[in-house]
Design a protein around this motif. Sequence first.
Motif, PDB file in Angstrom:
ATOM      1  N   PRO A 119      44.935  37.427  31.947  1.00 49.30           N
ATOM      2  CA  PRO A 119      44.933  37.764  33.381  1.00 49.30           C
ATOM      3  C   PRO A 119      45.572  39.115  33.676  1.00 49.30           C
ATOM      4  O   PRO A 119      46.674  39.409  33.227  1.00 49.30           O
ATOM      5  CB  PRO A 119      45.750  36.628  34.000  1.00 49.30           C
ATOM      6  N   LEU A 120      44.833  39.926  34.421  1.00 50.63           N
ATOM      7  CA  LEU A 120      45.323  41.249  34.799  1.00 50.63           C
ATOM      8  C   LEU A 120      45.724  41.232  36.268  1.00 50.63           C
ATOM      9  O   LEU A 120      45.047  40.645  37.107  1.00 50.63           O
ATOM     10  CB  LEU A 120      44.232  42.300  34.586  1.00 50.63           C
ATOM     11  N   LYS A 121      46.824  41.916  36.546  1.00 54.93           N
ATOM     12  CA  LYS A 121      47.385  41.930  37.898  1.00 54.93           C
ATOM     13  C   LYS A 121      46.349  42.390  38.927  1.00 54.93           C
ATOM     14  O   LYS A 121      46.215  41.821  39.998  1.00 54.93           O
ATOM     15  CB  LYS A 121      48.605  42.866  37.903  1.00 54.93           C
ATOM     16  N   LEU A 152      38.415  32.575  24.168  1.00 58.32           N
ATOM     17  CA  LEU A 152      37.795  32.492  25.494  1.00 58.32           C
ATOM     18  C   LEU A 152      38.403  31.336  26.291  1.00 58.32           C
ATOM     19  O   LEU A 152      38.818  31.498  27.439  1.00 58.32           O
ATOM     20  CB  LEU A 152      36.278  32.297  25.351  1.00 58.32           C
ATOM     21  N   THR A 153      38.464  30.166  25.668  1.00 57.03           N
ATOM     22  CA  THR A 153      39.024  28.984  26.326  1.00 57.03           C
ATOM     23  C   THR A 153      40.470  29.249  26.743  1.00 57.03           C
ATOM     24  O   THR A 153      40.895  28.897  27.853  1.00 57.03           O
ATOM     25  CB  THR A 153      38.969  27.769  25.369  1.00 57.03           C
ATOM     26  N   GLU A 154      41.213  29.901  25.853  1.00 56.15           N
ATOM     27  CA  GLU A 154      42.633  30.203  26.124  1.00 56.15           C
ATOM     28  C   GLU A 154      42.774  31.151  27.331  1.00 56.15           C
ATOM     29  O   GLU A 154      43.580  30.917  28.235  1.00 56.15           O
ATOM     30  CB  GLU A 154      43.240  30.868  24.875  1.00 56.15           C
ATOM     31  N   ASN A 155      41.931  32.215  27.360  1.00 56.46           N
ATOM     32  CA  ASN A 155      42.021  33.188  28.459  1.00 56.46           C
ATOM     33  C   ASN A 155      41.612  32.570  29.796  1.00 56.46           C
ATOM     34  O   ASN A 155      42.222  32.838  30.824  1.00 56.46           O
ATOM     35  CB  ASN A 155      41.160  34.420  28.149  1.00 56.46           C
ATOM     36  N   ILE A 156      40.575  31.722  29.758  1.00 57.29           N
ATOM     37  CA  ILE A 156      40.133  31.072  30.998  1.00 57.29           C
ATOM     38  C   ILE A 156      41.229  30.147  31.521  1.00 57.29           C
ATOM     39  O   ILE A 156      41.513  30.102  32.714  1.00 57.29           O
ATOM     40  CB  ILE A 156      38.810  30.293  30.779  1.00 57.29           C
ATOM     41  N   SER A 157      41.861  29.425  30.604  1.00 59.42           N
ATOM     42  CA  SER A 157      42.907  28.491  31.054  1.00 59.42           C
ATOM     43  C   SER A 157      44.123  29.250  31.597  1.00 59.42           C
ATOM     44  O   SER A 157      44.761  28.818  32.546  1.00 59.42           O
ATOM     45  CB  SER A 157      43.240  27.508  29.944  1.00 59.42           C
ATOM     46  N   LYS A 158      44.399  30.444  31.055  1.00 61.27           N
ATOM     47  CA  LYS A 158      45.494  31.266  31.595  1.00 61.27           C
ATOM     48  C   LYS A 158      45.153  31.746  33.006  1.00 61.27           C
ATOM     49  O   LYS A 158      46.019  31.800  33.885  1.00 61.27           O
ATOM     50  CB  LYS A 158      45.764  32.465  30.674  1.00 61.27           C
ATOM     51  N   TYR A 159      43.889  32.126  33.227  1.00 59.96           N
ATOM     52  CA  TYR A 159      43.462  32.517  34.573  1.00 59.96           C
ATOM     53  C   TYR A 159      43.599  31.346  35.537  1.00 59.96           C
ATOM     54  O   TYR A 159      44.088  31.486  36.653  1.00 59.96           O
ATOM     55  CB  TYR A 159      42.013  33.033  34.563  1.00 59.96           C
ATOM     56  N   GLU A 161      45.608  28.801  35.378  1.00 59.98           N
ATOM     57  CA  GLU A 161      47.026  28.563  35.670  1.00 59.98           C
ATOM     58  C   GLU A 161      47.538  29.541  36.729  1.00 59.98           C
ATOM     59  O   GLU A 161      48.235  29.157  37.670  1.00 59.98           O
ATOM     60  CB  GLU A 161      47.859  28.737  34.388  1.00 59.98           C
ATOM     61  N   LYS A 162      47.178  30.818  36.560  1.00 65.82           N
ATOM     62  CA  LYS A 162      47.624  31.848  37.507  1.00 65.82           C
ATOM     63  C   LYS A 162      47.057  31.579  38.906  1.00 65.82           C
ATOM     64  O   LYS A 162      47.765  31.699  39.909  1.00 65.82           O
ATOM     65  CB  LYS A 162      47.179  33.240  37.039  1.00 65.82           C
ATOM     66  N   LEU A 163      45.774  31.216  38.972  1.00 69.90           N
ATOM     67  CA  LEU A 163      45.136  30.979  40.267  1.00 69.90           C
ATOM     68  C   LEU A 163      45.725  29.750  40.957  1.00 69.90           C
ATOM     69  O   LEU A 163      45.876  29.723  42.170  1.00 69.90           O
ATOM     70  CB  LEU A 163      43.621  30.821  40.092  1.00 69.90           C
ATOM     71  N   LEU A 164      46.067  28.741  40.165  1.00 74.59           N
ATOM     72  CA  LEU A 164      46.608  27.505  40.747  1.00 74.59           C
ATOM     73  C   LEU A 164      48.036  27.695  41.280  1.00 74.59           C
ATOM     74  O   LEU A 164      48.553  26.839  41.979  1.00 74.59           O
ATOM     75  CB  LEU A 164      46.549  26.364  39.732  1.00 74.59           C
TER      76      LEU A 164
END
Length: 197
Positions: A119-121, A152-159, A161-164
């Motif tokens: 995730p990028l700021k 890919l799965t890891e990056n999507i899940s990080k996004y 988390e940030k969105l939630l």
Amino acid sequence: MEIKTATFVVSNSDVRKCPDGRLPEYAFIGRSNVGKSSLINMLTNHKGLALTSQKPGKTQLINHFLINEEWYLVDLPGYGYAQRGREGRDRIRKIIEDYILEREQLTNLFVLIDSRHEPLKIDLEFMEWLGENGVPFSIVFTKTDKISHGKLTENISKYSEKLLEVWEETPPFFTTSAEKKEGRDEILDYIGNINKS
């Protein structure tokens, strides 16, 4: 949904000069070099519909393409391209913000994210701004052929988390590869379903 026709209609920098009428519009936006033109060409099956460039920041106008005589695909300038200079960045930001906030026909904004990055700021802040302004949007993770499935799965899940941290639920998201034509049916069916509702 099958795309039978895709026609370039108009490019401009002023939301007031966008096409008249009530046809729904689906706009695509992302940071420079996120693979937006390649994705648009893949979705429409027209190799040169949107101009692709190795040089970031190529799209500097609002580009309308009429699809199947039923809806518009809108190619918006990329945000956050540092080499434009302050004045250039402000001009592009005004074009983007005016379109997103003032264009009543905007039905959904697809925010493109390069799946290779965590995730990028700048992306998170842009999506937060969309949420604050009540703009309906979906996330499109691009270039999935350039990354392993696990990453890919890891990056999507990080996004997610940030969105939630900001939202109760995450917006719809799609994974795409312009090279392998992945995600095309899912995005077009999504648009088709909204148009029917």
